[in-house]
Motif scaffolding. Structure first.
Motif, PDB file in Angstrom:
ATOM      1  N   ASP A  37     -43.023 -21.393  90.529  1.00 30.65           N
ATOM      2  CA  ASP A  37     -42.432 -20.190  89.912  1.00 30.65           C
ATOM      3  C   ASP A  37     -43.283 -19.724  88.750  1.00 30.65           C
ATOM      4  N   LYS A  38     -43.101 -18.431  88.412  1.00 29.93           N
ATOM      5  CA  LYS A  38     -43.815 -17.907  87.235  1.00 29.93           C
ATOM      6  C   LYS A  38     -43.431 -18.708  85.979  1.00 29.93           C
ATOM      7  N   SER A  39     -42.159 -19.163  85.933  1.00 34.86           N
ATOM      8  CA  SER A  39     -41.703 -19.871  84.726  1.00 34.86           C
ATOM      9  C   SER A  39     -42.509 -21.169  84.532  1.00 34.86           C
ATOM     10  N   TYR A  40     -42.950 -21.786  85.626  1.00 33.53           N
ATOM     11  CA  TYR A  40     -43.769 -23.005  85.513  1.00 33.53           C
ATOM     12  C   TYR A  40     -45.086 -22.662  84.808  1.00 33.53           C
ATOM     13  N   ILE A  41     -45.673 -21.541  85.192  1.00 35.96           N
ATOM     14  CA  ILE A  41     -46.955 -21.127  84.591  1.00 35.96           C
ATOM     15  C   ILE A  41     -46.765 -20.890  83.091  1.00 35.96           C
ATOM     16  N   TYR A  42     -45.633 -20.226  82.724  1.00 31.87           N
ATOM     17  CA  TYR A  42     -45.378 -19.950  81.298  1.00 31.87           C
ATOM     18  C   TYR A  42     -45.235 -21.231  80.490  1.00 31.87           C
ATOM     19  N   THR A  43     -44.674 -22.257  81.121  1.00 37.67           N
ATOM     20  CA  THR A  43     -44.303 -23.443  80.336  1.00 37.67           C
ATOM     21  C   THR A  43     -45.293 -24.611  80.472  1.00 37.67           C
ATOM     22  N   HIS A  44     -46.372 -24.412  81.267  1.00 32.86           N
ATOM     23  CA  HIS A  44     -47.331 -25.522  81.452  1.00 32.86           C
ATOM     24  C   HIS A  44     -48.762 -25.060  81.142  1.00 32.86           C
ATOM     25  N   GLY A  45     -48.891 -24.361  80.006  1.00 31.99           N
ATOM     26  CA  GLY A  45     -50.188 -23.764  79.654  1.00 31.99           C
ATOM     27  C   GLY A  45     -51.340 -24.737  79.564  1.00 31.99           C
ATOM     28  N   ASP A  46     -51.061 -26.010  79.258  1.00 35.89           N
ATOM     29  CA  ASP A  46     -52.187 -26.938  79.109  1.00 35.89           C
ATOM     30  C   ASP A  46     -52.370 -27.848  80.327  1.00 35.89           C
ATOM     31  N   LYS A  47     -51.770 -27.459  81.419  1.00 41.37           N
ATOM     32  CA  LYS A  47     -51.915 -28.246  82.659  1.00 41.37           C
ATOM     33  C   LYS A  47     -53.264 -27.930  83.317  1.00 41.37           C
ATOM     34  N   GLU A  48     -53.958 -28.971  83.714  1.00 42.90           N
ATOM     35  CA  GLU A  48     -55.280 -28.825  84.372  1.00 42.90           C
ATOM     36  C   GLU A  48     -55.113 -28.237  85.780  1.00 42.90           C
ATOM     37  N   ILE A  49     -55.998 -27.329  86.162  1.00 38.24           N
ATOM     38  CA  ILE A  49     -55.934 -26.710  87.501  1.00 38.24           C
ATOM     39  C   ILE A  49     -57.068 -27.267  88.368  1.00 38.24           C
ATOM     40  N   PRO A  50     -56.758 -27.702  89.600  1.00 38.36           N
ATOM     41  CA  PRO A  50     -57.825 -28.212  90.489  1.00 38.36           C
ATOM     42  C   PRO A  50     -58.907 -27.153  90.716  1.00 38.36           C
ATOM     43  N   GLU A  51     -60.129 -27.632  90.902  1.00 45.08           N
ATOM     44  CA  GLU A  51     -61.270 -26.704  90.991  1.00 45.08           C
ATOM     45  C   GLU A  51     -61.147 -25.701  92.134  1.00 45.08           C
ATOM     46  N   GLU A  52     -60.595 -26.174  93.289  1.00 43.25           N
ATOM     47  CA  GLU A  52     -60.523 -25.225  94.426  1.00 43.25           C
ATOM     48  C   GLU A  52     -59.532 -24.100  94.135  1.00 43.25           C
ATOM     49  N   ILE A  53     -58.500 -24.384  93.332  1.00 46.83           N
ATOM     50  CA  ILE A  53     -57.544 -23.317  92.961  1.00 46.83           C
ATOM     51  C   ILE A  53     -58.226 -22.354  91.996  1.00 46.83           C
ATOM     52  N   VAL A  54     -59.014 -22.909  91.065  1.00 44.40           N
ATOM     53  CA  VAL A  54     -59.749 -22.045  90.123  1.00 44.40           C
ATOM     54  C   VAL A  54     -60.633 -21.078  90.913  1.00 44.40           C
ATOM     55  N   ASP A  55     -61.352 -21.609  91.908  1.00 43.17           N
ATOM     56  CA  ASP A  55     -62.249 -20.751  92.712  1.00 43.17           C
ATOM     57  C   ASP A  55     -61.472 -19.667  93.445  1.00 43.17           C
ATOM     58  N   LYS A  56     -60.360 -20.058  94.060  1.00 50.53           N
ATOM     59  CA  LYS A  56     -59.549 -19.067  94.800  1.00 50.53           C
ATOM     60  C   LYS A  56     -59.003 -18.015  93.835  1.00 50.53           C
ATOM     61  N   PHE A  57     -58.535 -18.481  92.673  1.00 50.44           N
ATOM     62  CA  PHE A  57     -57.988 -17.555  91.672  1.00 50.44           C
ATOM     63  C   PHE A  57     -59.043 -16.522  91.283  1.00 50.44           C
ATOM     64  N   LEU A  58     -60.244 -16.999  90.972  1.00 49.82           N
ATOM     65  CA  LEU A  58     -61.292 -16.064  90.525  1.00 49.82           C
ATOM     66  C   LEU A  58     -61.682 -15.109  91.648  1.00 49.82           C
ATOM     67  N   ASN A  59     -61.657 -15.605  92.862  1.00 51.43           N
ATOM     68  CA  ASN A  59     -61.957 -14.759  94.020  1.00 51.43           C
ATOM     69  C   ASN A  59     -60.907 -13.641  94.153  1.00 51.43           C
ATOM     70  N   PHE A  60     -59.631 -13.997  94.025  1.00 44.69           N
ATOM     71  CA  PHE A  60     -58.566 -12.989  94.116  1.00 44.69           C
ATOM     72  C   PHE A  60     -58.650 -12.000  92.949  1.00 44.69           C
ATOM     73  N   ILE A  61     -58.969 -12.517  91.765  1.00 49.27           N
ATOM     74  CA  ILE A  61     -59.062 -11.634  90.593  1.00 49.27           C
ATOM     75  C   ILE A  61     -60.202 -10.619  90.811  1.00 49.27           C
ATOM     76  N   GLU A  62     -61.298 -11.086  91.378  1.00 51.14           N
ATOM     77  CA  GLU A  62     -62.424 -10.174  91.687  1.00 51.14           C
ATOM     78  C   GLU A  62     -61.967  -9.071  92.634  1.00 51.14           C
ATOM     79  N   LYS A  63     -61.224  -9.454  93.683  1.00 60.55           N
ATOM     80  CA  LYS A  63     -60.715  -8.465  94.644  1.00 60.55           C
ATOM     81  C   LYS A  63     -59.783  -7.489  93.944  1.00 60.55           C
ATOM     82  N   ARG A  64     -58.887  -8.032  93.143  1.00 61.42           N
ATOM     83  CA  ARG A  64     -57.899  -7.186  92.449  1.00 61.42           C
ATOM     84  C   ARG A  64     -58.595  -6.201  91.521  1.00 61.42           C
TER      85      ARG A  64
END
Ligand SMILES: C[S@@+](CC[C@H](N)C(=O)[O-])C[C@H]1O[C@@H](n2cnc3c(N)ncnc32)[C@H](O)[C@@H]1O
Length: 288
Positions: A37-64
């Motif tokens: 949920d979005k609420s998880y993102i709001y409340t876990h700001g210092d949680k480490e993100i796996p590298e493959e998710i980081v790559d996918k995120f940046l790819n989607f952000i580029e598209k957006r």
């Protein structure tokens, strides 16, 4: 990288642009990729993100950043309280279209409650109108048409997801040609359509998400944007029962013209209904 750092990067990359909220969209994309949920993102700001998710995120952000619609990234769009599967090649359902759906739901509940009704939808796209009506109105059967293969594929997926196979059928074809073999002439209670209605020369002025990525077939309504109304209105008289209803979504400046077209073709009780911004958005009439 932790959640807050990644969000900050997303916001920087997206930058400021009309129709785009960089922080909210970064949060939505990350929650989608993390399946939380979005609420998880709001409340876990210092949680480490796996590298493959980081790559996918940046790819989607580029598209957006290039205007690729968020609904094509998330592969879903909520419409009238239901979740629709969406992919590139099909129009993203719009809140304005909920006004058309709402009007029909109220009309049926007030005037035809529990009476079995036949409904035709022309230009079904994702199936959002046909399926939402069938979901909320148990007394209707819907025959829905589209000319486009991707639209029909997506509409079928949505029909399966909503379990409406027994009351909604999809047909491929050019408007009424799609149902011409079914012998439905004179048997239809309601015809509904949100046809392509953007004037051809106004398409380059639409926001980038729409003009670059949404299907032209779903947008282009010819020189004045009225091409489909001019085709559908006269032919609808062949399919509607006497007293049957024709209901259209229209462009904000097409209300009077579509109303006149209905009048000219013998329709009665014609109303123009406004959208959330106070603009003309729906025209309805009854075959006299
Ligand atoms: C504005 S979109 C509406 C889609 C969906 N009903 C909605 O409200 O989100 C118009 C749809 O009409 C379809 N279409 C365009 N020309 C058509 C034609 N000649 N016959 C049938 N469908 C057509 C497009 O493929 C598109 O899916």
């Amino acid at each position: 990288m932790v959640i807050n750092e990644l969000l900050q990067l997303g916001v920087e990359k997206l930058g400021e642009r009309e129709y785009l909220d960089p922080l909210l969209e970064s949060i939505i994309i990350l929650s989608y990729l993390q399946n939380v949920d979005k609420s998880y993102i709001y409340t876990h700001g210092d949680k480490e993100i796996p590298e493959e998710i980081v790559d996918k995120f940046l790819n989607f952000i580029e598209k957006r950043k290039k205007g690729y619609p968020l609904s094509y990234i998330l592969k879903e769009k909520e419409f009238y309280g239901l979740d629709f599967y969406i992919e590139e090649g099909v129009l993203v359902p719009r809140p304005d279209t909920e006004i058309l759906v709402e009007w029909i739901i109220n009309k049926v509940n007030n005037e035809f409650k529990d009476k079995p009704l036949n409904v035709v939808e022309l230009g079904t796209g994702s199936g959002c109108i046909a399926l939402t009506l069938a979901y909320y109105l148990k007394n209707i059967k819907v025959f829905a048409v589209d000319i486009d293969e991707v639209a029909l594929k997506v509409a079928n997926i949505n029909r399966d997801n909503l379990n409406l196979n027994d009351r909604v059928s999809f047909y491929k074809g050019d408007l009424f040609n799609g149902i011409s073999s079914l012998q439905l002439e004179g048997k239809i209670d309601i015809i509904v359509s949100n046809p392509p209605y953007i004037p051809t020369n106004a398409i380059p002025e639409l926001q980038i998400e729409v003009r670059e990525y949404e299907p032209k077939k779903a947008l282009d309504g010819g020189e004045e944007g009225l091409l489909f109304y001019k085709k559908i209105v006269p032919e609808s008289k062949k399919y509607l029962k006497s007293g049957g209803i024709l209901a259209f979504e229209i462009g904000y400046d097409q209300g009077i013209k579509v109303k006149k077209l209905l009048e000219k073709n013998g329709f009665k009780d014609i109303s123009i209904i406004k959208d959330f911004q106070g603009l003309d958005r729906v025209v309805v009439g009854r075959l006299g």
